[in-house]
Enzyme design. Structure first.
Site, PDB file in Angstrom:
ATOM      1  N   HIS A 133     -27.358  20.882   3.649  1.00 55.45           N
ATOM      2  CA  HIS A 133     -27.588  21.479   2.333  1.00 55.45           C
ATOM      3  C   HIS A 133     -26.731  22.727   2.147  1.00 55.45           C
ATOM      4  O   HIS A 133     -26.576  23.503   3.086  1.00 55.45           O
ATOM      5  CB  HIS A 133     -29.073  21.848   2.195  1.00 55.45           C
ATOM      6  CG  HIS A 133     -29.420  22.445   0.873  1.00 55.45           C
ATOM      7  ND1 HIS A 133     -29.570  21.697  -0.272  1.00 55.45           N
ATOM      8  CD2 HIS A 133     -29.628  23.742   0.515  1.00 55.45           C
ATOM      9  CE1 HIS A 133     -29.870  22.491  -1.277  1.00 55.45           C
ATOM     10  NE2 HIS A 133     -29.914  23.738  -0.818  1.00 55.45           N
ATOM     11  N   GLU A 183      -8.459   2.258 -12.295  1.00 54.36           N
ATOM     12  CA  GLU A 183      -7.862   3.450 -11.694  1.00 54.36           C
ATOM     13  C   GLU A 183      -6.719   3.974 -12.554  1.00 54.36           C
ATOM     14  O   GLU A 183      -6.625   5.180 -12.821  1.00 54.36           O
ATOM     15  CB  GLU A 183      -7.389   3.128 -10.279  1.00 54.36           C
ATOM     16  CG  GLU A 183      -8.540   2.997  -9.288  1.00 54.36           C
ATOM     17  CD  GLU A 183      -8.127   2.481  -7.928  1.00 54.36           C
ATOM     18  OE1 GLU A 183      -8.943   2.553  -6.996  1.00 54.36           O
ATOM     19  OE2 GLU A 183      -6.976   1.990  -7.778  1.00 54.36           O
ATOM     20  N   CYS A 199       0.824  -1.214   0.000  1.00 57.03           N
ATOM     21  CA  CYS A 199       0.000   0.000   0.000  1.00 57.03           C
ATOM     22  C   CYS A 199       0.851   1.253   0.000  1.00 57.03           C
ATOM     23  O   CYS A 199       0.619   2.180  -0.768  1.00 57.03           O
ATOM     24  CB  CYS A 199      -0.945  -0.014   1.200  1.00 57.03           C
ATOM     25  SG  CYS A 199      -2.035   1.420   1.260  1.00 57.03           S
ATOM     26  N   CYS A 259      -1.750   1.687  -2.983  1.00 51.80           N
ATOM     27  CA  CYS A 259      -2.828   2.664  -2.864  1.00 51.80           C
ATOM     28  C   CYS A 259      -2.359   4.087  -2.590  1.00 51.80           C
ATOM     29  O   CYS A 259      -2.961   5.036  -3.084  1.00 51.80           O
ATOM     30  CB  CYS A 259      -3.817   2.213  -1.783  1.00 51.80           C
ATOM     31  SG  CYS A 259      -3.065   1.552  -0.292  1.00 51.80           S
ATOM     32  N   GLU A 295     -26.399  14.848   1.136  1.00 48.97           N
ATOM     33  CA  GLU A 295     -27.772  14.983   1.603  1.00 48.97           C
ATOM     34  C   GLU A 295     -28.724  14.066   0.828  1.00 48.97           C
ATOM     35  O   GLU A 295     -29.812  13.725   1.312  1.00 48.97           O
ATOM     36  CB  GLU A 295     -28.244  16.431   1.490  1.00 48.97           C
ATOM     37  CG  GLU A 295     -28.415  16.939   0.072  1.00 48.97           C
ATOM     38  CD  GLU A 295     -28.915  18.387   0.032  1.00 48.97           C
ATOM     39  OE1 GLU A 295     -29.898  18.703   0.736  1.00 48.97           O
ATOM     40  OE2 GLU A 295     -28.307  19.189  -0.694  1.00 48.97           O
ATOM     41  N   TYR A 300     -10.254  -3.000 -10.059  1.00 48.44           N
ATOM     42  CA  TYR A 300     -10.066  -1.626  -9.590  1.00 48.44           C
ATOM     43  C   TYR A 300      -8.689  -1.068  -9.979  1.00 48.44           C
ATOM     44  O   TYR A 300      -8.570   0.119 -10.317  1.00 48.44           O
ATOM     45  CB  TYR A 300     -10.307  -1.531  -8.088  1.00 48.44           C
ATOM     46  CG  TYR A 300      -9.235  -2.134  -7.214  1.00 48.44           C
ATOM     47  CD1 TYR A 300      -8.228  -1.339  -6.678  1.00 48.44           C
ATOM     48  CD2 TYR A 300      -9.226  -3.489  -6.909  1.00 48.44           C
ATOM     49  CE1 TYR A 300      -7.247  -1.879  -5.866  1.00 48.44           C
ATOM     50  CE2 TYR A 300      -8.251  -4.040  -6.102  1.00 48.44           C
ATOM     51  CZ  TYR A 300      -7.261  -3.236  -5.581  1.00 48.44           C
ATOM     52  OH  TYR A 300      -6.291  -3.779  -4.789  1.00 48.44           O
ATOM     53  N   LYS A 341      -0.589   5.581  -5.787  1.00 54.34           N
ATOM     54  CA  LYS A 341      -1.623   5.607  -6.830  1.00 54.34           C
ATOM     55  C   LYS A 341      -2.619   6.729  -6.576  1.00 54.34           C
ATOM     56  O   LYS A 341      -3.037   7.434  -7.503  1.00 54.34           O
ATOM     57  CB  LYS A 341      -2.332   4.255  -6.882  1.00 54.34           C
ATOM     58  CG  LYS A 341      -3.380   4.141  -7.976  1.00 54.34           C
ATOM     59  CD  LYS A 341      -3.907   2.717  -8.057  1.00 54.34           C
ATOM     60  CE  LYS A 341      -4.476   2.272  -6.726  1.00 54.34           C
ATOM     61  NZ  LYS A 341      -4.959   0.876  -6.756  1.00 54.34           N
TER      62      LYS A 341
END
Length: 448
Positions: free
Chosen positions: A437, A182, A43, A48, A442, A178, A51
């Protein structure tokens, strides 16, 4: 004299191994770690973290195109791959130093060489030295799979992609998981022509089809080309250094780089597990029980090498639970349901809990709630991409058993809502929550 050199010897200084050794040392164990490459693991070093930095950089390329609508006038723009590559590498260096400091600060010895298992309580370093330990933890992770085909030596994996000398203008990526998608998004946004080739006709098989279908449409609109049922059959390096990629059922593709991202297998070859009587699983994984114990009482395993869930946060939790169980007197197991996951594609998607297909297959009587909207941020963009959120609710209990979303910041939003799904909150609980909001999040509490 102590019966063993160490109470715990960890093979692999990735996220799971570092966490396990640190926590074990905190419980009073004499701990050591061996790492043949760099401290930090997949990682941090080649996964990750670097990346995600490339993802941020590539997203900035897109935002530069929208500056005029924001009132900004930007002069001449250019992209320097070497500058980005070297910055990412420098941050990896920083993180490795931080992980190494963690080991030092917790008085965990570390050996920068390969270690293998010589017996139930013995590891052998590459230098030939043998070290005894009451317990051995295997945390060596997984390794990219490279399919067999003529010319595969001209392809790279996710291990090498961060070190490309030059930016490739034409990229072929094999795979539709993935990692493949990616990097397809990264190279596409930075200006390369990207062709994704895949042996099946699906992308991101474990994600909800409502999201993956939409992502495929959006990536195509961004210029990424897809060829399905078209695995690479050969790669030929041409006289000018470019590559000719031959795929099943299609004309050849000219490329400057070919990235193979077709999955990862546990890195167990040559580890010596047979010396402790441990038999591997069909994918080369180390079988373990709920406490991370192998068939040998003194040897445990955590992380990707067990092939349960190949995610860094899972490896960290497994390593922590192992240390608490074996050295802290607090037996702990890890729950593998409701694990949130994300794909940092462009746009990103994320999900937690059951997909619609999985919920129906499991026999749930469900009700589906969706929100299809244009995020406010996208009002400035040249592409009219829409966000999509989906709630899966069990009608018998009113519990939200799955949440899936695609759109800007979807992973950041999903992490918070994953707490609600893990806690077993109901659709009524969502409805009773006041909306924040204006925000994209939301939408999660406004579906009726």
């Amino acid at each position: 004299m102590a019966e063993f050199d160490y109470d715990l010897f960890v093979i692999g200084a990735g996220s799971g191994g570092v966490r396990a050794s640190r926590i074990a040392a905190g419980h009073g164990a004499r701990a050591a770690v061996a790492e043949e490459f760099r401290v930090g693991g997949t990682c941090v070093i080649r996964g990750c973290v670097p990346k995600k930095l490339l993802v941020y950089a590539s997203q900035f390329a897109e935002e530069l195109h929208d500056t005029a609508k924001l009132g900004w006038t930007i002069g001449q723009k250019s992209f320097d791959w070497a500058a980005l590559r070297d910055f990412v590498a420098s941050d990896v260096d920083r993180l490795e130093r931080a992980y190494t400091s963690t080991l030092d600060n917790n008085k965990v010895d570390h050996f920068h060489e390969r270690a293998t298992i010589a017996g139930p309580n013995t590891v052998r370093l590459a230098s030939g030295r043998e070290i005894s330990a009451k317990y051995i933890l295997v945390a060596v992770g997984a390794w990219p799979v490279m399919p067999e085909f003529p010319g595969n030596e001209h392809a790279i994996t996710s291990n090498e992609v961060f070190h490309l000398e030059n930016f490739p203008k034409r990229v072929v990526i094999q795979g539709a998981g993935y990692i493949a998608l990616e990097f397809a998004g990264i190279f596409n946004a930075l200006g390369a022509h990207v062709t994704v080739v895949n042996r099946s006709d699906k992308i991101l098989r474990s994600y909800d089809e409502s999201l993956t279908d939409r992502l495929l449409t959006m990536m195509r609109a961004r210029g990424v080309e897809f060829r399905f049922n078209a695995p690479i059959e050969s790669i030929i390096k041409q006289s000018d250094g470019s590559l000719c990629v031959n795929t099943k059922g299609f004309l050849p593709i000219e490329a400057d780089a070919v990235l193979v991202a077709t999955g990862r297998k546990p890195k167990t070859p040559g580890l010596g597990l047979e010396n402790a009587g441990i038999e591997l699983g069909p994918n080369g994984q180390i079988p373990v029980d709920e406490y991370n114990a192998t068939s040998c009482p003194s040897i445990y395993a955590v992380g990707d090498v067990t092939d349960r869930v190949q995610l860094t946060p899972v490896a960290i939790r497994e390593g922590h639970a192992f240390a608490d169980t074996v050295f802290g007197g607090k037996p702990r197991t890890i729950a593998y349901d409701h694990i949130p996951s994300a794909v940092f594609s462009q746009p990103p998607l994320a999900g937690v809990g059951l997909t619609e297909a999985a919920a129906r297959a499991a026999g749930h009587d469900i009700k589906i709630y969706t929100s299809d909207f244009r995020p406010m941020k996208n009002m400035f963009a040249t592409r009219a991409e829409r966000g999509f959120y989906k709630l899966i609710v069990d009608t018998a209990t009113d519990k939200v058993i799955g949440v899936h979303m695609i759109g800007p910041d979807a992973p950041e939003i999903l992490q918070a809502v994953a707490i609600a799904v893990k806690a077993g909150l109901t659709k009524a609980d969502f409805d009773d929550t006041v909306a924040l909001h204006p925000s994209m999040a939301e939408e999660l509490v406004l579906m009726r």
